[in-house]
Design a protein around this motif. Sequence first.
Motif, PDB file in Angstrom:
ATOM      1  N   LEU A   7     -19.260  45.784  17.725  1.00  0.00           N
ATOM      2  CA  LEU A   7     -18.378  44.706  17.296  1.00  0.00           C
ATOM      3  C   LEU A   7     -19.215  43.458  17.001  1.00  0.00           C
ATOM      4  N   PRO A   8     -19.524  43.191  15.728  1.00  0.00           N
ATOM      5  CA  PRO A   8     -20.248  41.952  15.449  1.00  0.00           C
ATOM      6  C   PRO A   8     -19.346  40.757  15.724  1.00  0.00           C
ATOM      7  N   ALA A   9     -19.809  39.836  16.549  1.00  0.00           N
ATOM      8  CA  ALA A   9     -19.010  38.656  16.918  1.00  0.00           C
ATOM      9  C   ALA A   9     -19.908  37.432  16.977  1.00  0.00           C
ATOM     10  N   GLY A  10     -20.885  37.400  16.089  1.00  0.00           N
ATOM     11  CA  GLY A  10     -21.871  36.317  16.145  1.00  0.00           C
ATOM     12  C   GLY A  10     -21.735  35.305  15.024  1.00  0.00           C
ATOM     13  N   GLY A  11     -20.591  35.309  14.356  1.00  0.00           N
ATOM     14  CA  GLY A  11     -20.397  34.393  13.226  1.00  0.00           C
ATOM     15  C   GLY A  11     -20.065  32.986  13.683  1.00  0.00           C
ATOM     16  N   SER A  12     -20.181  32.063  12.739  1.00  0.00           N
ATOM     17  CA  SER A  12     -19.909  30.663  13.078  1.00  0.00           C
ATOM     18  C   SER A  12     -18.484  30.263  12.715  1.00  0.00           C
ATOM     19  N   GLU A  14     -17.299  29.243   9.863  1.00  0.00           N
ATOM     20  CA  GLU A  14     -17.302  28.027   9.039  1.00  0.00           C
ATOM     21  C   GLU A  14     -16.020  27.829   8.222  1.00  0.00           C
ATOM     22  N   ARG A  15     -15.518  28.935   7.667  1.00  0.00           N
ATOM     23  CA  ARG A  15     -14.380  28.808   6.750  1.00  0.00           C
ATOM     24  C   ARG A  15     -13.105  28.345   7.444  1.00  0.00           C
ATOM     25  N   MET A  16     -13.070  28.497   8.774  1.00  0.00           N
ATOM     26  CA  MET A  16     -11.863  28.078   9.469  1.00  0.00           C
ATOM     27  C   MET A  16     -11.812  26.555   9.638  1.00  0.00           C
ATOM     28  N   PRO A  21     -16.124  28.923  16.976  1.00  0.00           N
ATOM     29  CA  PRO A  21     -16.121  30.094  16.088  1.00  0.00           C
ATOM     30  C   PRO A  21     -14.776  30.823  16.187  1.00  0.00           C
ATOM     31  N   LYS A  22     -14.299  31.317  15.055  1.00  0.00           N
ATOM     32  CA  LYS A  22     -12.911  31.826  15.013  1.00  0.00           C
ATOM     33  C   LYS A  22     -12.631  32.934  16.033  1.00  0.00           C
ATOM     34  N   GLN A  23     -13.656  33.735  16.345  1.00  0.00           N
ATOM     35  CA  GLN A  23     -13.420  34.829  17.302  1.00  0.00           C
ATOM     36  C   GLN A  23     -13.072  34.312  18.706  1.00  0.00           C
ATOM     37  N   ALA A  78     -26.532  38.373  19.007  1.00  0.00           N
ATOM     38  CA  ALA A  78     -26.216  38.477  17.587  1.00  0.00           C
ATOM     39  C   ALA A  78     -27.448  38.119  16.755  1.00  0.00           C
ATOM     40  N   GLY A  79     -27.423  38.481  15.482  1.00  0.00           N
ATOM     41  CA  GLY A  79     -28.497  38.098  14.563  1.00  0.00           C
ATOM     42  C   GLY A  79     -28.011  36.977  13.653  1.00  0.00           C
ATOM     43  N   VAL A  80     -28.888  36.549  12.737  1.00  0.00           N
ATOM     44  CA  VAL A  80     -28.504  35.422  11.876  1.00  0.00           C
ATOM     45  C   VAL A  80     -27.555  35.850  10.753  1.00  0.00           C
ATOM     46  N   THR A  81     -27.481  37.133  10.486  1.00  0.00           N
ATOM     47  CA  THR A  81     -26.475  37.625   9.529  1.00  0.00           C
ATOM     48  C   THR A  81     -25.663  38.724  10.219  1.00  0.00           C
ATOM     49  N   ARG A  82     -24.525  39.039   9.611  1.00  0.00           N
ATOM     50  CA  ARG A  82     -23.663  40.082  10.181  1.00  0.00           C
ATOM     51  C   ARG A  82     -24.418  41.402  10.289  1.00  0.00           C
ATOM     52  N   ARG A  84     -27.567  41.867  10.657  1.00  0.00           N
ATOM     53  CA  ARG A  84     -28.552  41.821  11.762  1.00  0.00           C
ATOM     54  C   ARG A  84     -27.852  41.938  13.115  1.00  0.00           C
ATOM     55  N   SER A  85     -26.659  41.383  13.211  1.00  0.00           N
ATOM     56  CA  SER A  85     -25.897  41.526  14.467  1.00  0.00           C
ATOM     57  C   SER A  85     -25.556  42.996  14.709  1.00  0.00           C
ATOM     58  N   ILE A  86     -25.124  43.662  13.658  1.00  0.00           N
ATOM     59  CA  ILE A  86     -24.768  45.083  13.791  1.00  0.00           C
ATOM     60  C   ILE A  86     -26.009  45.898  14.171  1.00  0.00           C
ATOM     61  N   HIS A 111     -16.602  47.541  13.769  1.00  0.00           N
ATOM     62  CA  HIS A 111     -15.356  46.810  13.559  1.00  0.00           C
ATOM     63  C   HIS A 111     -15.624  45.326  13.756  1.00  0.00           C
ATOM     64  N   ASP A 112     -14.897  44.474  13.038  1.00  0.00           N
ATOM     65  CA  ASP A 112     -15.091  43.030  13.184  1.00  0.00           C
ATOM     66  C   ASP A 112     -14.307  42.491  14.376  1.00  0.00           C
ATOM     67  N   ALA A 113     -14.924  41.529  15.064  1.00  0.00           N
ATOM     68  CA  ALA A 113     -14.257  40.894  16.204  1.00  0.00           C
ATOM     69  C   ALA A 113     -12.984  40.164  15.779  1.00  0.00           C
ATOM     70  N   VAL A 114     -12.890  39.843  14.509  1.00  0.00           N
ATOM     71  CA  VAL A 114     -11.789  39.003  14.020  1.00  0.00           C
ATOM     72  C   VAL A 114     -10.720  39.812  13.276  1.00  0.00           C
ATOM     73  N   TRP A 218      -6.319  42.922   8.166  1.00  0.00           N
ATOM     74  CA  TRP A 218      -6.957  41.779   7.510  1.00  0.00           C
ATOM     75  C   TRP A 218      -7.790  40.958   8.475  1.00  0.00           C
ATOM     76  N   LYS A 219      -8.763  40.256   7.899  1.00  0.00           N
ATOM     77  CA  LYS A 219      -9.717  39.497   8.716  1.00  0.00           C
ATOM     78  C   LYS A 219      -9.212  38.078   8.927  1.00  0.00           C
ATOM     79  N   VAL A 220      -9.047  37.693  10.169  1.00  0.00           N
ATOM     80  CA  VAL A 220      -8.629  36.326  10.479  1.00  0.00           C
ATOM     81  C   VAL A 220      -9.771  35.395  10.055  1.00  0.00           C
TER      82      VAL A 220
HETATM   83  O1  C5P Z   1     -18.562  36.108   8.232  1.00  0.00           O
HETATM   84  P1  C5P Z   1     -17.640  37.286   8.208  1.00  0.00           P
HETATM   85  O2  C5P Z   1     -16.209  36.880   8.138  1.00  0.00           O
HETATM   86  O3  C5P Z   1     -18.005  38.352   7.244  1.00  0.00           O
HETATM   87  O4  C5P Z   1     -17.812  37.934   9.655  1.00  0.00           O
HETATM   88  C1  C5P Z   1     -17.284  39.183   9.997  1.00  0.00           C
HETATM   89  C2  C5P Z   1     -17.692  39.497  11.425  1.00  0.00           C
HETATM   90  O5  C5P Z   1     -19.106  39.480  11.539  1.00  0.00           O
HETATM   91  C3  C5P Z   1     -17.147  38.470  12.424  1.00  0.00           C
HETATM   92  O6  C5P Z   1     -16.636  39.171  13.556  1.00  0.00           O
HETATM   93  C4  C5P Z   1     -18.362  37.637  12.752  1.00  0.00           C
HETATM   94  O7  C5P Z   1     -18.330  37.077  14.063  1.00  0.00           O
HETATM   95  C5  C5P Z   1     -19.504  38.655  12.618  1.00  0.00           C
HETATM   96  N1  C5P Z   1     -20.834  38.048  12.362  1.00  0.00           N
HETATM   97  C6  C5P Z   1     -21.891  38.327  13.233  1.00  0.00           C
HETATM   98  N2  C5P Z   1     -23.121  37.747  13.037  1.00  0.00           N
HETATM   99  C7  C5P Z   1     -23.328  36.885  12.022  1.00  0.00           C
HETATM  100  C8  C5P Z   1     -22.268  36.592  11.104  1.00  0.00           C
HETATM  101  C9  C5P Z   1     -21.033  37.202  11.309  1.00  0.00           C
HETATM  102  O8  C5P Z   1     -21.717  39.113  14.176  1.00  0.00           O
HETATM  103  N3  C5P Z   1     -24.513  36.308  11.896  1.00  0.00           N
END
Ligand code: C5P
Length: 238
Positions: A7-12, A14-16, A21-23, A78-82, A84-86, A111-114, A218-220
């Motif tokens: 479950l990648p959950a390392g996003g910021s 930003e769009r919210m 972070p939205k998660q 998490a990594g700096v991109t999705r 990389r987190s996966i 699966h996405d955390a959101v 859908w992705k929150v």
């Molecule tokens: O940014 P996006 O909406 O595509 O993110 C989808 C999922 O990837 C989210 O659950 C977000 O937390 C995660 N993510 C991550 N590491 C990042 C960027 C996004 O785990 N660097």
Amino acid sequence: PAVAAVLPAGGSGERMGVPTPKQFCPILERPLISYTLQALERVCWIKDIVVAVTGENMEAMKRIIQKYQHQRISLVEAGVTRHRSIFNGLKALAEDQPDSKLSKPEVVIIHDAVRPFVEEDVLLKVVTAAKEHGAAGAIRPLVSTVISPSADGCLDHSLERARHRASEMPQAFLFDVIYEAYQQCSDYDLEFGTECLQLALKYGHINAKLVEGSPDLWKVTYKRDLYAAESIIKERIS
Ligand code: C5P
């Protein structure tokens, strides 16, 4: 044979447009990610759930796990991109470390955390298809037409809406196929790629089967999505 989830959950988030972070945004006082974890935990055949969170949010995530008594969870950085987190999540499952309670699964769900409203039937559909084809992901019809703008901000070309689909989550993969793909792919893929199925296809020499998802996958993403999520949760509780 074992199934695990990453479950990648390392996003910021930003769009919210909110600092959290939205998660981690609360819905009826409970963080969004907690609903997603709950949805995965209900599925008894998912053995391990590996969640990728930033160092900054690691303690907050541990508190959520404790407070809501989440089970079968392991945390990785998490990594700096999705992508990389996966990849970090997959590494934790692949490495047979003596002190790790994780073991390499046959199939891994990503699966996405959101996306808190994932149901067992779609998880089963992608896992079954991944066993047969190597990879599988949920799709939906496109709501808007996809266009490619040119460098000067004009229309370059548009895609025929009826012939294209939106790629949703969950996706599932034979573990060895997707892990090998992440190991082989380029830095460019890890920086700019957004599609795990594409990586599996490019480096894994498999078919990526597409299965019909549901609108609730859908992705929150935006603030208004939190209100929509809240009303779905209320409806389900009542
Ligand atoms: O940014 P996006 O909406 O595509 O993110 C989808 C999922 O990837 C989210 O659950 C977000 O937390 C995660 N993510 C991550 N590491 C990042 C960027 C996004 O785990 N660097």
